[in-house]
Scaffold this motif. Structure first.
Motif, short mmCIF file in Angstrom:
data_model
loop_
_atom_site.label_atom_id
_atom_site.label_comp_id
_atom_site.label_asym_id
_atom_site.label_seq_id
_atom_site.Cartn_x
_atom_site.Cartn_y
_atom_site.Cartn_z
N ARG A 117 -11.84 2.47 8.36
CA ARG A 117 -12.96 1.70 7.84
C ARG A 117 -12.76 1.27 6.39
NH1 ARG A 117 -17.86 2.42 10.63
NH2 ARG A 117 -18.97 2.28 8.63
N GLY A 118 -11.64 1.68 5.79
CA GLY A 118 -11.36 1.27 4.40
C GLY A 118 -12.06 2.17 3.39
N PRO A 119 -12.05 1.72 2.13
CA PRO A 119 -11.66 0.40 1.65
C PRO A 119 -10.16 0.22 1.41
CG PRO A 119 -12.48 1.67 -0.18
CD PRO A 119 -12.63 2.55 1.03
N GLY A 120 -9.34 1.26 1.60
CA GLY A 120 -7.93 1.12 1.29
C GLY A 120 -7.06 1.42 2.49
N THR A 121 -5.76 1.21 2.30
CA THR A 121 -4.76 1.57 3.30
C THR A 121 -4.42 3.04 3.14
OG1 THR A 121 -3.84 -0.66 3.27
CG2 THR A 121 -2.41 1.08 4.11
N THR A 122 -4.18 3.73 4.25
CA THR A 122 -3.85 5.15 4.14
C THR A 122 -2.55 5.34 3.37
OG1 THR A 122 -2.73 5.08 6.29
CG2 THR A 122 -5.04 5.76 6.29
N ALA A 123 -2.60 6.19 2.38
CA ALA A 123 -1.42 6.48 1.56
C ALA A 123 -0.78 7.81 1.94
CB ALA A 123 -1.80 6.50 0.09
N SER A 124 -1.40 8.54 2.85
CA SER A 124 -0.89 9.84 3.28
C SER A 124 -0.86 9.88 4.81
CB SER A 124 -1.78 10.97 2.77
OG SER A 124 -1.91 10.91 1.36
N SER A 163 0.94 13.24 14.92
CA SER A 163 0.96 12.85 13.51
C SER A 163 1.28 11.37 13.38
CB SER A 163 2.01 13.68 12.74
OG SER A 163 1.69 15.05 12.79
N PHE A 164 0.63 10.72 12.38
CA PHE A 164 0.86 9.31 12.10
C PHE A 164 1.27 9.15 10.64
CE2 PHE A 164 -1.77 9.26 15.84
CZ PHE A 164 -1.37 8.15 16.56
N GLU A 165 2.20 8.22 10.39
CA GLU A 165 2.70 7.96 9.05
C GLU A 165 1.66 7.18 8.22
OE1 GLU A 165 5.46 9.11 7.71
OE2 GLU A 165 5.89 10.18 9.59
N PRO A 166 1.80 7.16 6.89
CA PRO A 166 0.90 6.34 6.06
C PRO A 166 1.07 4.85 6.39
CG PRO A 166 2.17 7.90 4.73
CD PRO A 166 2.77 7.92 6.08
N GLY A 167 0.08 4.06 5.94
CA GLY A 167 0.20 2.61 6.08
C GLY A 167 -0.80 1.97 7.02
N LEU A 168 -1.79 2.72 7.52
CA LEU A 168 -2.80 2.12 8.38
C LEU A 168 -3.79 1.34 7.52
CD1 LEU A 168 -3.90 1.85 11.28
CD2 LEU A 168 -5.35 3.86 10.81
N GLY A 200 -7.13 13.64 7.51
CA GLY A 200 -6.25 12.95 6.56
C GLY A 200 -6.67 13.22 5.13
N ALA A 201 -5.67 13.29 4.23
CA ALA A 201 -5.95 13.58 2.82
C ALA A 201 -6.68 12.43 2.14
CB ALA A 201 -4.65 13.88 2.08
N ASP A 202 -6.59 11.22 2.68
CA ASP A 202 -7.22 10.06 2.06
C ASP A 202 -8.68 9.89 2.46
OD1 ASP A 202 -4.70 9.59 1.12
OD2 ASP A 202 -4.21 8.06 2.60
N ASP A 203 -9.13 10.65 3.43
CA ASP A 203 -10.45 10.42 4.03
C ASP A 203 -11.55 11.08 3.20
OD1 ASP A 203 -12.58 9.94 5.68
OD2 ASP A 203 -11.63 10.69 7.49
N PRO A 204 -12.46 10.27 2.60
CA PRO A 204 -13.54 10.87 1.79
C PRO A 204 -14.76 11.29 2.60
CG PRO A 204 -13.64 8.49 1.63
CD PRO A 204 -12.49 8.80 2.54
#
Length: 224
Positions: A117-124, A163-168, A200-204
């Motif tokens: 859902r964003g706002p960014g691309t997954t970095a982890s 497991s999925f790589e960063p970049g989604l 995911g570590a990027d998920d707030p």
């Protein structure tokens, strides 16, 4: 010596001792042709000075020069250390998708659907965990290929982790595909207790990181 005459004999010093001559000024003997005597100060050397060391011909005055730098290396500077990767605040969400119905002993596929859902691309990297209902066994091959069966959940069936790589990117989705086989003894009806989770570590926001799913067990036609 006639009698009655008093003769006084004075024990005195010689007459020359009675009158000491006055001191006479010193007589200065001057050699003909010599200058008059004078009191001159002792010859003095020139004032002490601190002189620089002799300079080699062709070399300018001594200066403090920096040490020569290695070829191709600029002057030393203080650079900040590389910053560690920061979470991108990509809100991952699990969308519920129930597998297709299957008969006892048959197969179906669990689709673990995750959207960004964003706002960014997954970095982890992020991980999808699929918990199967009781009476269902995972059968590979899986997608992605690194999915692993971990064992049984205490209250449910087996657990599979992918497991999925960063970049989604924002607005895109990722799907893990887990083929499963239903036990032959299962009665017709609905198998509940399955779930899909994402971490995911990027998920707030983790409030939308888990969804359940059901598998419908259909009775086989007589004689089939």
């Amino acid at each position: 010596m006639a009698a009655g005459c008093a003769v006084t004999v004075l024990a005195t010093d010689p007459s020359w001792a009675l009158h000491r001559p006055e001191p006479r000024p010193a007589v200065e003997v001057v050699v003909p042709g010599a200058q008059a005597a004078s009191t001159l100060p002792a010859p003095t050397t020139s004032e002490a000075t601190t002189l620089p060391a002799p300079v080699t011909p062709g070399v300018s005055e001594a200066t403090t020069l920096p040490a020569p730098a290695a070829p191709g290396v600029s002057e030393a500077t203080t650079l900040p250390a590389p910053a560690a990767d920061r979470p991108s605040r990509a809100d991952l969400e699990v969308v519920r998708l129930d597998p297709d119905a299957a008969a006892p002993g048959g197969t179906t596929t669990v689709r673990a659907f995750v959207g960004n859902r964003g706002p960014g691309t997954t970095a982890s990297p992020f991980t999808v965990v699929v918990t199967l209902p009781k009476g269902v066994t995972p059968e590979g091959p899986y997608f992605p290929s690194d999915c692993r069966v971990l064992g049984r959940n205490r209250d449910h069936g087996r657990v599979v982790r992918c497991s999925f790589e960063p970049g989604l990117r924002e607005g895109r989705s990722a799907t893990a595909l887990i083929p499963v086989r239903l036990d032959p003894e299962l009665p017709a009806g609905t198998l509940s207790g399955g779930s899909v989770e994402v971490h995911g570590a990027d998920d707030p926001d983790e409030s939308n990181n888990r969804q359940p799913f059901d598998i419908t067990v259909v009775a086989t036609a007589a004689g089939s």
